[in-house]
Scaffold this motif. Structure first.
Motif, mmCIF file in Angstrom:
data_model
loop_
_atom_site.group_PDB
_atom_site.id
_atom_site.type_symbol
_atom_site.label_atom_id
_atom_site.label_comp_id
_atom_site.label_asym_id
_atom_site.label_seq_id
_atom_site.Cartn_x
_atom_site.Cartn_y
_atom_site.Cartn_z
ATOM 1 N N ILE A 174 126.924 27.500 92.864
ATOM 2 C CA ILE A 174 126.408 26.383 92.067
ATOM 3 C C ILE A 174 125.869 25.388 93.077
ATOM 4 O O ILE A 174 126.631 24.810 93.857
ATOM 5 C CB ILE A 174 127.520 25.804 91.189
ATOM 6 C CG1 ILE A 174 127.997 26.889 90.243
ATOM 7 C CG2 ILE A 174 127.019 24.595 90.439
ATOM 8 C CD1 ILE A 174 128.805 26.420 89.100
ATOM 9 N N ASP A 230 121.061 26.457 83.053
ATOM 10 C CA ASP A 230 122.036 26.138 81.990
ATOM 11 C C ASP A 230 123.217 27.096 82.020
ATOM 12 O O ASP A 230 123.722 27.500 80.985
ATOM 13 C CB ASP A 230 121.389 26.210 80.594
ATOM 14 C CG ASP A 230 120.467 25.033 80.360
ATOM 15 O OD1 ASP A 230 119.534 25.181 79.569
ATOM 16 O OD2 ASP A 230 120.682 23.986 80.998
ATOM 17 N N GLU A 231 123.647 27.471 83.187
ATOM 18 C CA GLU A 231 124.807 28.346 83.299
ATOM 19 C C GLU A 231 125.767 27.798 84.337
ATOM 20 O O GLU A 231 125.402 26.975 85.167
ATOM 21 C CB GLU A 231 124.392 29.771 83.698
ATOM 22 C CG GLU A 231 123.683 30.524 82.604
ATOM 23 C CD GLU A 231 124.511 30.648 81.331
ATOM 24 O OE1 GLU A 231 125.758 30.634 81.412
ATOM 25 O OE2 GLU A 231 123.919 30.745 80.256
ATOM 26 N N ASP A 232 127.007 28.256 84.278
ATOM 27 C CA ASP A 232 127.992 27.811 85.275
ATOM 28 C C ASP A 232 128.938 28.974 85.550
ATOM 29 O O ASP A 232 128.574 30.121 85.354
ATOM 30 C CB ASP A 232 128.735 26.570 84.776
ATOM 31 C CG ASP A 232 129.402 26.805 83.432
ATOM 32 O OD1 ASP A 232 129.962 25.854 82.895
ATOM 33 O OD2 ASP A 232 129.346 27.935 82.915
ATOM 34 N N HIS A 233 130.159 28.665 85.986
ATOM 35 C CA HIS A 233 131.083 29.726 86.387
ATOM 36 C C HIS A 233 131.386 30.675 85.237
ATOM 37 O O HIS A 233 131.787 31.813 85.471
ATOM 38 C CB HIS A 233 132.417 29.121 86.858
ATOM 39 C CG HIS A 233 132.280 28.206 88.015
ATOM 40 N ND1 HIS A 233 132.047 28.660 89.291
ATOM 41 C CD2 HIS A 233 132.349 26.863 88.100
ATOM 42 C CE1 HIS A 233 131.983 27.629 90.104
ATOM 43 N NE2 HIS A 233 132.164 26.521 89.420
ATOM 44 N N THR A 234 131.243 30.221 84.014
ATOM 45 C CA THR A 234 131.591 31.077 82.879
ATOM 46 C C THR A 234 130.833 32.388 82.947
ATOM 47 O O THR A 234 131.420 33.468 82.945
ATOM 48 C CB THR A 234 131.261 30.352 81.559
ATOM 49 O OG1 THR A 234 131.882 29.091 81.559
ATOM 50 C CG2 THR A 234 131.707 31.159 80.383
ATOM 51 N N LYS A 253 130.784 21.234 76.012
ATOM 52 C CA LYS A 253 130.157 20.926 77.306
ATOM 53 C C LYS A 253 129.443 19.583 77.259
ATOM 54 O O LYS A 253 129.370 18.854 78.234
ATOM 55 C CB LYS A 253 129.098 22.002 77.587
ATOM 56 C CG LYS A 253 129.235 22.688 78.910
ATOM 57 C CD LYS A 253 127.945 23.377 79.230
ATOM 58 C CE LYS A 253 128.133 24.770 79.701
ATOM 59 N NZ LYS A 253 126.910 25.409 80.144
ATOM 60 N N ARG A 278 137.075 29.501 79.151
ATOM 61 C CA ARG A 278 136.110 28.418 79.345
ATOM 62 C C ARG A 278 135.226 28.265 78.110
ATOM 63 O O ARG A 278 134.866 27.160 77.721
ATOM 64 C CB ARG A 278 135.245 28.698 80.567
ATOM 65 C CG ARG A 278 135.961 28.537 81.882
ATOM 66 C CD ARG A 278 135.074 28.953 83.023
ATOM 67 N NE ARG A 278 133.934 28.075 83.143
ATOM 68 C CZ ARG A 278 133.846 27.076 84.005
ATOM 69 N NH1 ARG A 278 134.839 26.833 84.816
ATOM 70 N NH2 ARG A 278 132.770 26.332 84.049
ATOM 71 N N PRO A 325 126.972 20.254 91.522
ATOM 72 C CA PRO A 325 127.668 20.194 90.218
ATOM 73 C C PRO A 325 126.957 19.370 89.164
ATOM 74 O O PRO A 325 127.222 19.527 87.986
ATOM 75 C CB PRO A 325 129.027 19.579 90.583
ATOM 76 C CG PRO A 325 128.888 19.031 91.933
ATOM 77 C CD PRO A 325 127.809 19.751 92.618
ATOM 78 N N SER A 354 122.936 21.960 86.162
ATOM 79 C CA SER A 354 123.572 23.108 85.527
ATOM 80 C C SER A 354 122.732 24.348 85.775
ATOM 81 O O SER A 354 122.068 24.860 84.879
ATOM 82 C CB SER A 354 123.739 22.864 84.032
ATOM 83 O OG SER A 354 122.477 22.809 83.432
ATOM 84 N N LYS A 355 122.741 24.820 87.001
ATOM 85 C CA LYS A 355 122.081 26.090 87.272
ATOM 86 C C LYS A 355 122.841 26.789 88.387
ATOM 87 O O LYS A 355 123.530 26.147 89.173
ATOM 88 C CB LYS A 355 120.618 25.885 87.674
ATOM 89 C CG LYS A 355 120.417 25.157 88.980
ATOM 90 C CD LYS A 355 118.947 25.035 89.284
ATOM 91 C CE LYS A 355 118.770 24.481 90.681
ATOM 92 N NZ LYS A 355 117.388 24.223 91.032
ATOM 93 N N ILE A 356 122.739 28.127 88.418
ATOM 94 C CA ILE A 356 123.425 28.878 89.467
ATOM 95 C C ILE A 356 122.421 29.750 90.214
ATOM 96 O O ILE A 356 121.447 30.234 89.636
ATOM 97 C CB ILE A 356 124.571 29.757 88.906
ATOM 98 C CG1 ILE A 356 124.055 30.767 87.882
ATOM 99 C CG2 ILE A 356 125.642 28.913 88.297
ATOM 100 C CD1 ILE A 356 125.150 31.714 87.431
#
Lengths: 335, 116
Positions: free
Chosen positions: B56, B30-34, A209, A63, B59, B62-64
């Motif tokens: 999440i 500012d994070e996702d599945h990565t 992104k 990713r 979608p 962009s925050k978890i």
């Protein structure tokens, strides 16, 4: 170890019960089991293996390669004259997608400020390019030719026509690195006599992104190593048919006691088409699966950075993410 | 405990009233599945952690939400810190292994450049 088995209609994960199995993180055990192997490397494409790592982290690298390794790309297009048939916005879109050969590690991100004029960028965060082409009639063309190549001058605008205009001290810093598009032969627009393009472009640093034009890879993907197990010896005519069910080079027929016996020599070459499961007499003799922690990565670069640099940058991006949150934790602890 | 006032928040902690320090939901911006999935994997490897998961929320944002519940009264920031450190060490080891492999390949091709 868990196994992924490939059946005719689905993939089924067989979980083994962890009886007294210690799943705690053990760095020594990880370092002992982890290996990497670079299988193929050339200027733009690299194939390498990662063995002994979990899918979560391998996927994180994939990713990041696609979306979070920064590159330089055209962001602001100042169109002073466009009398071609290509609309301004379409032209600007095309220019943005052209890969720019400039090492993004030597540049900084542009601050998201209010100034959007032409003098906004500084030498540390902007590359300026110019495209100035005018099409005219070729005076030396013969009277009855209909070939545009002969009739017109400059009627095809290629990416090679984009010229770098150094700002500030860029001329000294990047004296030997010729900054410009990676490929010279990307067709941007077509012109006819009297039409011209007069454009100034600003390139900035960004990540995939934000916009896919900033992605440094043509693509980056991985697959798991296939695992083919023959449950019983297969010989003779069945062995021949078994060999044809798999990709070339996977199954080899050995001569033993006068009969041909099938052996799996290189399961890596198999594309897992499950053809063998369509044959009723062969499908119960073979077990298809994938090795859960053996990842075969393929990274193809657009030419901005060599693929091995992209992989190292991706790993560093993940480390930076961890560090960012560690610092944040330390800061909130001190408050 | 919320993030900073003026700057954009990077990490927030949300705790239910009355619950102990062992059950915390962290909001990572500012994070996702990565980072979410790989960090979840590393934190789950910790024996002190009873529950670890991330989601999440939407979608478009962009925050978890990263939730950790520990057993034994250990504050939840401990496994988070350990998970981040372990993930960072994994990356360092992968990087070193890759650079060694690359150098061996280059020597094999009779030109080696030591990359930093």
């Amino acid at each position: 170890q868990q196994n992924v088995s490939i059946n005719i209609n689905d993939l089924r994960t067989i979980l083994y019960l962890y009886v007294r199995y210690d799943d705690t993180w053990d760095m020594q055990r990880f370092q002992k089991n982890f290996t990497m192997d670079i299988v193929d490397l050339d200027e733009n494409c690299m194939e390498f293996d990662m063995v002994g790592i979990d899918a979560a982290i391998a996927n994180a690298f994939r990713r990041i390669l696609l979306a979070e390794v920064p590159t330089m790309a055209v962001e602001k297009v100042f169109i002073y004259n466009n009398t071609s048939i290509i609309q301004d916005e379409v032209l600007a879109h095309r220019l943005g997608l052209i890969p720019i050969k400039a090492d993004p590690r030597l540049f900084e991100y542009r601050n998201a400020g209010e100034e959007s004029g032409e003098d906004a960028g500084s030498e540390i965060d902007t590359i300026q390019l110019q495209l100035k082409v005018k099409c005219s009639r070729n005076p030396r063309a013969s009277k009855d030719s209909s070939d545009p190549q002969e009739l017109y001058l400059n009627h095809m605008v290629y990416s090679g026509d984009m010229k770098w205009m150094p700002i500030g001290n860029q001329a000294d810093v990047f004296a030997d690195a010729n900054i410009g598009p990676v490929h010279d032969d990307i067709l941007i627009a077509q012109l006819r006599p009297g039409q011209e393009l007069d454009i100034i472009m600003h390139c900035v640093k960004g990540i995939g992104k934000d916009h896919a034009k900033f992605s440094p890879v043509a693509t980056a993907s991985y697959r798991l190593l296939p695992e083919i197990t023959l449950l019983e010896p297969i010989e003779g005519e069945k062995a021949e048919r078994l060999k044809r069910c798999f990709s070339r080079g996977v199954i080899h027929l050995e001569e033993l006691n006068g009969k041909k016996v099938a052996m799996v020599v290189n399961s890596r070459l198999d594309t897992c088409s499950r053809e063998v499961l369509r044959h009723d007499d062969l499908k119960n003799l073979v077990k298809l699966g994938r090795v859960r922690d053996h990842f075969i990565f393929t990274v193809e670069s657009t030419g901005v950075l060599p693929p091995e640099v992209l992989v190292t940058e991706a790993i560093k991006v993940l480390m930076t993410k961890c560090q960012r949150f560690l610092n944040e934790l330390d800061n909130t602890d001190m408050e | 405990m919320a993030g900073e006032g003026e700057k954009k928040p990077v990490l927030e902690m949300v705790q239910a009233d009355g619950a102990d320090e062992g059950c915390v939901t962290f909001v990572l911006h500012d994070e996702d599945h990565t980072l979410g999935n790989s960090l979840r994997y590393m934190v789950m490897k910790n024996a002190d952690v009873e529950f670890c998961g991330y989601s999440i929320t939407h979608p478009s944002e962009s925050k978890i939400n990263f939730r950790i519940q520990t057993r034994g009264g250990i504050p939840a920031t401990e496994p988070l810190r350990k998970g981040l450190n372990d993930l960072s060490d994994v990356c360092q080891h992968v990087l070193n292994t890759f650079q060694v492999r690359f150098c061996i390949l280059e020597i094999g091709r009779s030109r080696c450049e030591l990359t930093s």
